[in-house]
Design an enzyme around this catalytic site. Structure first.
Site, mmCIF file in Angstrom:
data_model
loop_
_atom_site.group_PDB
_atom_site.id
_atom_site.type_symbol
_atom_site.label_atom_id
_atom_site.label_comp_id
_atom_site.label_asym_id
_atom_site.label_seq_id
_atom_site.Cartn_x
_atom_site.Cartn_y
_atom_site.Cartn_z
ATOM 1 C CG HIS A 15 -1.925 1.006 1.360
ATOM 2 N ND1 HIS A 15 -1.638 2.326 1.657
ATOM 3 C CD2 HIS A 15 -3.268 0.932 1.209
ATOM 4 C CE1 HIS A 15 -2.781 3.009 1.703
ATOM 5 N NE2 HIS A 15 -3.780 2.192 1.430
ATOM 6 C CG ASP A 66 0.813 -2.215 6.357
ATOM 7 O OD1 ASP A 66 -0.124 -2.327 7.176
ATOM 8 O OD2 ASP A 66 0.685 -1.627 5.266
ATOM 9 C CD GLN A 109 -6.421 -4.456 3.970
ATOM 10 O OE1 GLN A 109 -7.276 -5.327 3.941
ATOM 11 N NE2 GLN A 109 -6.719 -3.167 3.961
ATOM 12 C CE LYS A 154 -7.505 -0.351 6.557
ATOM 13 N NZ LYS A 154 -8.017 -0.120 5.203
ATOM 14 C CB CYS A 193 -3.775 3.236 -1.649
ATOM 15 S SG CYS A 193 -4.960 4.558 -1.377
#
Length: 414
Positions: free
Chosen positions: A126, A204, A207, A230, A368
């Site tokens: 991303h 990261d 997700q 999220k 993105c």
């Protein structure tokens, strides 16, 4: 009880009244959870209750309401610590989200970069875990290396190991799960490879926070970040985890009240972890909401949530692959959380717009992730469907039927 997915979905859905509405005269089918999840009643109730009874600024006040707010903030930090299995609550920094967390580390890490050194990211990233490192390398003169993918959409671990072995890699920043392909990256292996060559690792987890186990001590990463919205929490709240020893070596990137120990005209000293990285009034109500959301997920069962979302995602992919004119993007060995696709001869924006007219909410665009789509896949834009555990098999069927109808509308007739 939905026995196929081992979760009482009707009971769960009752906690999300937003899901029972109609959109454009049809029952809402919300399949844009990769962008933002919905918020359950317990989280809404906790936020409202705090504003009604306990609201006051934290840490500096000695009056009762301030002490209540402070206690709830620090209790929320402990909930996050337990959720991540961090060694100490001091390793948990509250931020405004994943983007702020990555930027905070990138800004501080830049002081360690110089020509001859390198930061590695993957082609899956991303923009939030790509651009901050790119810019830090441009300013410092360090190399910015984008690890390529395999044909299936996996991170090429051979290419990663080769770059690490070449030397000079200071840090590897990598997504746990791709927000476009749903590729599950073996971050434990990435950490093992990076540490073997003296590089730090930032994960990261924006997700993966609902889909994958996040035990930071088992993964072994140096930093990990995710966003509250999220994982059923409010917007504007996120987390940066950092190993205490390493986090304590980084300089703050923002300055102001709360994070200082002593300020004089000649010198400023900073608070200990984690307050030195939380300038100004923190989003203490957001932190409370996030902690309540994490408790909710724990109550439903993290394994049950992950298993159900995996099954729904797999079923959505099955429906897509069976739909004429639809191309599923990528074929990773493990896919979590989302499936992206294109419709032959149709713009993704048009597909998403027409699906919305039929009550189905999906995401369209570059997600993105322009380097992935433009430079690696040559697709430019996709439609993404991303189920959550409160979705149903019937909703996936409704999506599939709506998509078939849309495809018939947009596909030129021969």
């Amino acid at each position: 009880m939905d026995t196929e997915f081992a979760l009482d979905v009707e009971r769960v859905r009752a906690d999300f009244p937003i899901l029972s509405q109609e959109v454009n005269g049809r029952p809402l089918v919300y399949l844009d959870n990769g962008a933002t999840t919905q918020v359950p009643n317990p989280v809404l109730d906790a936020v409202v209750a705090h504003y009604r009874t306990d609201n006051a600024n934290v840490h500096r006040g000695i009056h009762t309401l301030s002490e209540r707010s402070t206690a709830k903030l620090e209790a929320s930090r402990e909930v996050v610590r337990a959720f991540l299995n961090a060694a100490s609550a001091d390793e948990v920094v509250f931020t405004s989200g994943t983007t702020a967390s990555v930027n905070m580390v990138a800004y501080a890490w830049e002081a360690r970069l110089a020509p001859g050194q390198c930061v590695v990211v993957s082609a899956l990233e991303h923009h939030a875990n790509f651009v901050p490192w790119q810019q830090a390398c441009m300013r410092s003169g360090a190399e910015f290396f984008v690890c390529p993918l395999t044909a299936e959409g996996e991170v090429d671990l051979g290419a990663l190991e080769a770059r690490l072995a070449a030397g000079g890699v200071s840090l590897v920043a990598m997504a746990h799960v791709s927000n476009v392909l749903g590729t599950v990256v073996p971050v434990g292996e990435v950490v093992r490879l990076a540490h073997a060559h003296g590089a730090a690792v930032l994960v990261d987890a924006a997700q993966s926070v609902r889909h994958e186990p996040l035990d930071v001590r088992e993964i072994g990463c140096d930093f990990l970040c995710f966003s509250g919205h999220k994982v059923l929490g409010p917007t504007g709240i996120g987390v940066l985890y950092g190993k205490g020893e390493l986090l304590g070596q980084l300089a703050p990137s923002w300055y102001g009240g709360e994070m200082v120990a002593q300020v004089t005209a000649a010198l400023t000293t900073f608070e200990e972890l984690p307050l030195r990285f939380e300038p100004g009034t923190p989003n203490y109500v957001g932190a409370l909401g996030l902690a309540t959301a994490l408790d909710y997920v724990e109550g439903v069962g993290r394994k049950a949530v992950a298993a159900r979302e995996a099954a729904l995602t797999a079923y959505a992919e099955e429906r897509l692959r069976a739909t004429k004119g639809v191309q599923v993007v990528g074929s990773p060995a493990r896919r979590a959380g989302c499936v992206s696709f294109c419709v032959e001869g149709a713009h993704p924006f048009d597909i998403a717009t027409l699906l919305d007219k039929l009550g189905v909410a999906v995401r369209s665009g570059s997600q993105c992730a322009q380097p992935l789509l433009d430079e690696t896949l040559g697709i430019h834009k996709v439609v993404r469907v991303s189920p959550a555990f409160y979705n149903t098999r019937e909703e996936i069927d409704a999506f599939g039927e709506a998509l078939e109808r849309v495809v018939r509308l947009v596909t030129p007739r021969g």
